[in-house]
Scaffold this motif. Structure first.
Motif, PDB file in Angstrom:
ATOM      1  N   HIS A  68       9.254  -0.382  -6.444  1.00 46.53           N
ATOM      2  CA  HIS A  68      10.342  -0.759  -5.547  1.00 46.53           C
ATOM      3  C   HIS A  68      10.366   0.133  -4.304  1.00 46.53           C
ATOM      4  CE1 HIS A  68      14.551  -2.866  -5.861  1.00 46.53           C
ATOM      5  NE2 HIS A  68      13.735  -3.451  -5.022  1.00 46.53           N
TER       6      HIS A  68
ATOM      7  N   ALA B 138      14.087  -1.778 -12.346  1.00 45.61           N
ATOM      8  CA  ALA B 138      13.039  -1.678 -11.320  1.00 45.61           C
ATOM      9  C   ALA B 138      11.990  -0.648 -11.752  1.00 45.61           C
ATOM     10  CB  ALA B 138      13.644  -1.337  -9.969  1.00 45.61           C
TER      11      ALA B 138
ATOM     12  N   ASP C 280      13.812  -1.407   0.149  1.00 44.95           N
ATOM     13  CA  ASP C 280      12.859  -2.511   0.071  1.00 44.95           C
ATOM     14  C   ASP C 280      13.178  -3.583   1.099  1.00 44.95           C
ATOM     15  OD1 ASP C 280      10.663  -3.924  -1.213  1.00 44.95           O
ATOM     16  OD2 ASP C 280      12.175  -5.282  -2.016  1.00 44.95           O
TER      17      ASP C 280
END
Length: 301
Positions: free
Chosen positions: A49, A45, A282
């Protein structure tokens, strides 16, 4: 108060750069007053994120999110030749970021392997860490000590897979197969309990850095990384207040294996997040943001 609809005010294209050990490191920040907080992503990521969290926390904090070296928009130097991709390396990177960019000790927040990174930073560089918040920490089930506890067929299977992927050709082919929108979407739909959170934007965020030179080598180096600290090694020696947030529907990091961590004396809270998967920040920012904000301000004051 910042509403979740205002996250579009945070530009996903206008990121900042910090030079660390001669390598460019991508990061983003929001907020100019209050305690510093540094957000650390998980495997594969980037700071993006945390795009749903940075503006909210930036209301009352100096909020930063950085890309670990090897990931996102940061440099991806050759493993072993130029850098060792270990939790000790990433822990030092985060501590140096607190010193050189934030300019003060900070609260650290990490998701997945980022959880191990922030704990390592706190243990190795306690003077730069005010507290640690961990979201669905990686249990590191491929660690050599964890593999020893698996049934024989799972242990043999894990070791065989690591040896096969260590082959540069086979590993590169495997990476090319998974670094496709359809495959990434399928993986995310497994990791996220709320399917509506798996958007085209999220897939683009994860896929774009995979096209960078060096991305394959970093991926294969981490897959082969079976040493280093386990969360259980770091937890007893953490020198700062700690909280855990855990999506109960995480298919990768089983909450039942981690609940006993609440018994460590420096763990203030272990908070289950019902109906949420591996990346709560998220998937459910409306749950995560107020918890983090309250915790940071309570200790930061």
């Amino acid at each position: 108060m910042v509403q979740f609809s205002s996250i579009n005010s945070l530009s996903l294209t206008d990121e900042k750069t910090w030079m660390w050990r001669g390598f460019p490191i991508a990061y983003q920040s929001y907020g100019e007053t209050g305690p510093a907080v540094v957000l650390v992503h998980g495997f594969g990521a980037s700071w993006r994120h945390w795009r749903k969290n940075i503006p909210f926390l930036g209301q009352n904090c100096r909020c930063y999110a950085l890309d670990l070296i090897g990931f996102g928009g940061s440099a991806k130097p050759s493993p072993k030749q130029d850098i060792d991709y270990t939790f000790e390396t990433w822990g030092q990177q985060v501590a140096d970021f607190c010193q050189e960019v934030a300019g003060s000790p900070a609260f650290l927040v990490g998701n997945s392997i980022g959880g191990v990174v922030v704990m390592q930073a706190a243990v190795s560089y306690p003077q730069w860490v005010l507290g640690v918040a961990v979201l669905n920490c990686s249990l590191r089930l491929l660690h050599e000590r964890k593999q020893a506890t698996l049934s024989w067929y799972r242990r043999v299977g894990a070791a065989f897979a690591q040896r096969i992927l260590a082959n540069q050709g086979i590993g590169s082919l495997f990476f090319q197969q998974i670094a496709k929108p359809r495959t990434v979407r399928r993986i995310l739909l497994q990791a996220y309990h709320r399917s509506e959170a798996v958007t085209d934007e999220l897939i683009d965020i994860l896929l774009k850095p995979a096209q960078d030179e060096g991305a394959v080598a970093v991926f294969l180096a981490f897959i082969a990384y079976s040493q280093g600290p386990l969360p259980e090694d770091l937890l007893p020696i953490l020198p700062c207040p700690t909280i855990f947030l855990w999506g109960t529907e995480d298919p990768w990091e089983n909450i039942e294996l981690a609940r006993e961590w609440a018994n460590y004396p420096n763990v203030e809270q272990f908070i289950p997040l019902e109906g949420v998967g591996h990346c709560p920040q998220d998937e459910a920012p409306e749950l995560v943001n107020p918890i983090l904000q309250e915790w940071i301000l309570r200790h930061g004051s």
